[in-house]
Design a protein around this motif. Structure first.
Motif: not given
Lengths: 83, 132
Positions: B27-28, A72-73, A1-4, A52-53
């Motif tokens: 996870f991120a 969960v953040l 989902m997240p873009e590189e 993000a990594y």
């Protein structure tokens, strides 16, 4: 989902998404004003983007990309802190 | 999420966390330089320049169901986080017809709030169930 994203010398940035500009924290220099806290249980989680990594890659993540899943953040003081 | 850059996240994962978790963090690891996101969530301390140990449970609709914030020296209890998620998932599946009493964990009784239960909780739920 997240873009590189590509790793460059400019530090990638993120921040809150889609909030009222009047309550947005000031971008740039000057004394930082207390940002308006907008979270409460039962209320919508403020959307944001953040670099993000993730499993060997640098990506740009967005909270709203995870709609439909439980999230969960977690915030913590810093990498290499002890607990 | 912390104020560290993604480069530092990579170093921490590769040199320490991957020695605790096989394959590294799955996870991120989010970067919040300047604490802009943490400020909105109320966990950024501008004096210290870091974020407190805030943990937010966000449901599939993007609604915050619970949160916990600790000062830096005390670590979290991941088991309690999982228990809360399991409870919120049960409530969601029951469309709000059930409630999880104090001390609930998967397999234990839930309550069905309604006129018949008013004043009768003591009959179906005992204080010992909060501790076992």
């Amino acid at each position: 989902m997240p873009e590189e994203i590509k790793a460059g010398c400019a530090r990638p940035t993120g921040g809150p998404v889609g909030e009222d500009p009047q309550t947005a924290p000031p971008a740039g220099e000057g004394p930082r004003k207390e940002a308006k806290v907008m979270v409460k249980v039962g209320g919508k989680a403020p959307d944001f983007t953040a670099p993000a990594y993730l499993k060997g890659k640098f990506v740009q993540a967005k909270l709203s990309d995870y709609l439909g899943k439980w999230v969960v953040l977690c915030f913590y003081p810093g990498d290499f802190t002890f607990v | 999420m912390s104020v560290d850059s993604v480069f530092v996240h990579k170093m921490w994962n590769d040199h320490e966390l991957s020695k605790m978790v096989t394959g590294g963090v799955p996870f991120a690891m989010l970067s919040d330089g300047g604490g802009r996101v943490g400020s909105v969530y109320g966990v950024y301390d501008p004096d210290a320049g870091v974020e407190m140990r805030g943990r937010f449970l966000i449901d599939p609709d993007g609604v915050i169901q619970g949160y916990e914030v600790l000062t830096p020296p005390v670590g979290r209890n991941v088991g309690e986080t999982f228990r809360q998620i399991q409870a919120f998932q049960l409530i969601r599946d029951s469309k709000g017809t059930e409630a999880t009493p104090s001390g609930w964990k998967p397999g234990k009784i839930t309550l069905k709030p309604g006129p018949d239960l008013v004043g009768k909780v003591w009959e179906v739920w005992k204080t010992s169930m909060a501790f076992d």
